[in-house]
Design an enzyme around this catalytic site. Structure first.
Site, PDB file in Angstrom:
ATOM      1  N   ARG A 116       0.694  -1.264  -0.038  1.00 24.32           N
ATOM      2  CA  ARG A 116      -0.146  -0.179  -0.022  1.00 24.32           C
ATOM      3  C   ARG A 116       1.041   1.215  -0.241  1.00 24.32           C
ATOM      4  NH1 ARG A 116      -2.187   1.851   4.490  1.00 24.32           N
ATOM      5  NH2 ARG A 116      -2.304  -0.060   5.472  1.00 24.32           N
TER       6      ARG A 116
ATOM      7  N   TYR B 149     -14.017  16.833 -16.390  1.00 29.27           N
ATOM      8  CA  TYR B 149     -14.281  15.516 -16.783  1.00 29.27           C
ATOM      9  C   TYR B 149     -15.434  15.091 -15.774  1.00 29.27           C
ATOM     10  CZ  TYR B 149     -13.930  10.479 -16.406  1.00 29.27           C
ATOM     11  OH  TYR B 149     -14.322   9.068 -16.392  1.00 29.27           O
TER      12      TYR B 149
ATOM     13  N   ASP C 193      -5.139  18.118 -15.191  1.00 32.46           N
ATOM     14  CA  ASP C 193      -5.696  16.971 -15.550  1.00 32.46           C
ATOM     15  C   ASP C 193      -5.065  16.753 -17.126  1.00 32.46           C
ATOM     16  OD1 ASP C 193      -6.706  14.385 -16.806  1.00 32.46           O
ATOM     17  OD2 ASP C 193      -8.557  14.458 -15.482  1.00 32.46           O
TER      18      ASP C 193
ATOM     19  N   LYS D  37      -6.479   5.662 -19.965  1.00 39.31           N
ATOM     20  CA  LYS D  37      -6.652   5.916 -21.130  1.00 39.31           C
ATOM     21  C   LYS D  37      -5.518   6.116 -21.975  1.00 39.31           C
ATOM     22  CE  LYS D  37     -10.626   6.905 -19.289  1.00 39.31           C
ATOM     23  NZ  LYS D  37     -10.782   8.228 -18.770  1.00 39.31           N
TER      24      LYS D  37
HETATM   25  C1  LIG Z   1     -11.256   8.579 -17.258  1.00 37.35           C
HETATM   26  C2  LIG Z   1     -10.801  10.133 -16.895  1.00 37.35           C
HETATM   27  C3  LIG Z   1     -10.759  10.136 -15.717  1.00 37.35           C
HETATM   28  C4  LIG Z   1     -10.982   9.351 -14.498  1.00 37.35           C
HETATM   29  O1  LIG Z   1     -10.200   8.100 -14.680  1.00 37.35           O
HETATM   30  P1  LIG Z   1     -10.370   6.499 -14.296  1.00 37.35           P
HETATM   31  O2  LIG Z   1      -9.247   6.028 -14.675  1.00 37.35           O
HETATM   32  O3  LIG Z   1     -11.661   6.203 -15.225  1.00 37.35           O
HETATM   33  O4  LIG Z   1     -10.873   6.805 -12.726  1.00 37.35           O
HETATM   34  C5  LIG Z   1     -10.327  11.680 -15.316  1.00 37.35           C
HETATM   35  N1  LIG Z   1     -10.163  12.464 -16.381  1.00 37.35           N
HETATM   36  C6  LIG Z   1     -10.119  12.359 -17.338  1.00 37.35           C
HETATM   37  C7  LIG Z   1      -9.884  13.565 -18.484  1.00 37.35           C
HETATM   38  C8  LIG Z   1     -10.539  11.103 -17.756  1.00 37.35           C
HETATM   39  O5  LIG Z   1     -10.781  10.970 -19.302  1.00 37.35           O
END
Ligand SMILES: *Cc1c(COP(=O)(O)O)cnc(C)c1O
Length: 419
Positions: free
Chosen positions: A82, A135, A207, A232
């Protein structure tokens, strides 16, 4: 030849079988090279070409002092999964290197990383400034913070530094941005917004999921923290869920790490390994995602069934000039378009595509389409949808890496069924 330290182990010594990650990459190397020559954990005198999966929950020690020290810092001996794990740390070092950061923290999902950062850095009574198109998961998490934890939020346009200056209050702590927003692909004015945030002493969090460090490195534009959904583009193969936060300086990393190890949104070693497996091809994949998006967006823009296309690479997009400055290597693989026939046409298009798959998420090798009004943005009211520029006939496309003419043939036949 053994490198086991002779004499009594100091607290700086690490477990002899698993050494800290070695950094072969020089800062001047280009992303294509850095992505291939990732840091790897050395094992007694040699270094594996592929980072092994350390599928262990913990480590045993000969020296109690090394054990005790490892519990207290993110860069000490590996102690317990962890806190960190060699495979997970290799991923953290890899992404920190690609983003140009000092250190990174991996999490079990993008939302895990985002929530770790927000919860570690905000307290009740604090004020947060966030861009107004976010998002969906992040928007919901921030709404929870505001509604249940007494954190105040002001929303500003993603390209208006004066709105940040006007919103600053004595308890403002954090500015939250996204390099490219979903699904209308607005681009944030990272240099301007982060400069305004810094003037006020705010921590700027960006982000960077939609751009990836291949297209944009927000720390170079003044951000303090970069977050990713590893799920992604970084993962890239639709087979892993993960997140990561990268920090410009070690003190901030340490502050979030201290909280995150108790939060428990830990990344699994196998998920870290899958992500490391995909990272070397990230620059190749991003180039192809961008090329395919360019071809589809351009042809869709000239098609009579299409009312509008939203991709920052098109000259008519409101963020085009900014994107040309901030994303010189490519405008991203995600775009959306509005069908002239509205919701009925959207439904018909979704039902008619064959190659492009109807699915959530993005950033994998396969082209995906979705209908935001009924899926990713279903929690928005009609007014909120309209404010975000999302129509009933809007389709979001995450371009994969297939041959672009095969994709266009599929889109063209599906468009033929929308009228
Ligand atoms: C998918 C996504 C998230 C969240 O990510 P997860 O892996 O699904 O928790 C956050 N920000 C953006 C821009 C995303 O496309």
């Amino acid at each position: 030849m053994s490198e086991r330290p002779a004499g009594p182990a100091s607290p700086d010594a690490v477990h002899p079988a698993v050494r800290p990650v070695a950094h072969p990459a020089e800062p001047a190397l280009r992303p294509e090279t850095r992505a291939v020559h990732l840091p790897r954990p050395a094992v007694d005198g040699s270094t594996p070409l592929s980072t092994p999966i350390y599928q262990t929950s913990g480590f045993a020690f000969d020296d109690p002092a090394v054990f005790a020290d490892g519990m207290t810092r993110p860069d000490g001996a590996f102690v317990y999964g962890r806190l960190t794990n060699p495979t997970v740390r290799a991923l953290e070092e890899a992404v920190a290197g690609l983003e140009g950061g000092a250190a990174a923290l991996a999490a079990g999902s993008g939302m895990g990383a985002i929530n770790a950062v927000l919860l570690a850095l905000l307290s009740p009574g604090d004020h947060l400034i966030a861009q107004d198109v976010l998002y969906g998961g992040t928007a919901a998490a921030i709404a929870e913070l505001a509604g249940r934890f007494g954190i105040e939020v002001t929303y500003v346009p993603q390209d208006d530094p004066d709105a940040v200056r006007a919103a600053v209050r004595p308890r403002t702590r954090l500015l939250y941005l996204e390099t490219i927003a979903n699904p209308m692909t607005q681009v944030a004015d990272l240099p301007g917004m982060c400069a305004a945030g810094r003037e006020a002493g705010l921590t700027c969090v960006v982000d960077n999921t939609f751009a990836s460090p291949v297209l944009c490195r927000p720390l170079e534009h003044g951000a303090d923290v970069v977050v990713h959904s590893v799920t992604k583009y970084l993962g890239g193969h639709s087979d892993v869920l993960g997140g990561v936060a990268v920090f410009a300086e070690p003190g901030l990393h340490r502050k979030v790490w201290d909280f995150a190890i108790e939060l428990g949104a830990t990344l699994d070693p196998f998920a870290a390994w899958l992500t490391l497996r995909g990272l070397p091809t990230l620059p190749l994949r991003m180039a192809r995602h961008c090329e395919n998006a360019a071809l589809l967006a351009t042809r869709l823009a000239g098609h009579p069934a299409v009312a509008a296309v939203h991709w920052p690479g098109l000259p008519g997009h409101p963020s085009h000039a900014l994107a040309a400055r901030l994303l010189p290597a490519g405008f991203g693989g995600v775009f959306s378009f509005d069908l002239a026939g509205g919701r009925a046409a959207g439904d018909a298009f979704m039902a008619a595509v064959r190659l492009a798959r109807l699915a959530p998420s993005l950033g994998g090798v396969e082209t995906l389409v979705l209908h935001p009004a009924t899926t990713s943005h279903r929690s928005l009211t009609a007014a909120e949808l309209a404010r975000a520029g999302i129509g009933e006939g809007t389709v979001r496309v995450a371009a994969g890496i297939e041959h672009p003419e095969d994709l266009w043939a599929d889109f063209a036949q599906a468009l033929g069924r929308t009228g």
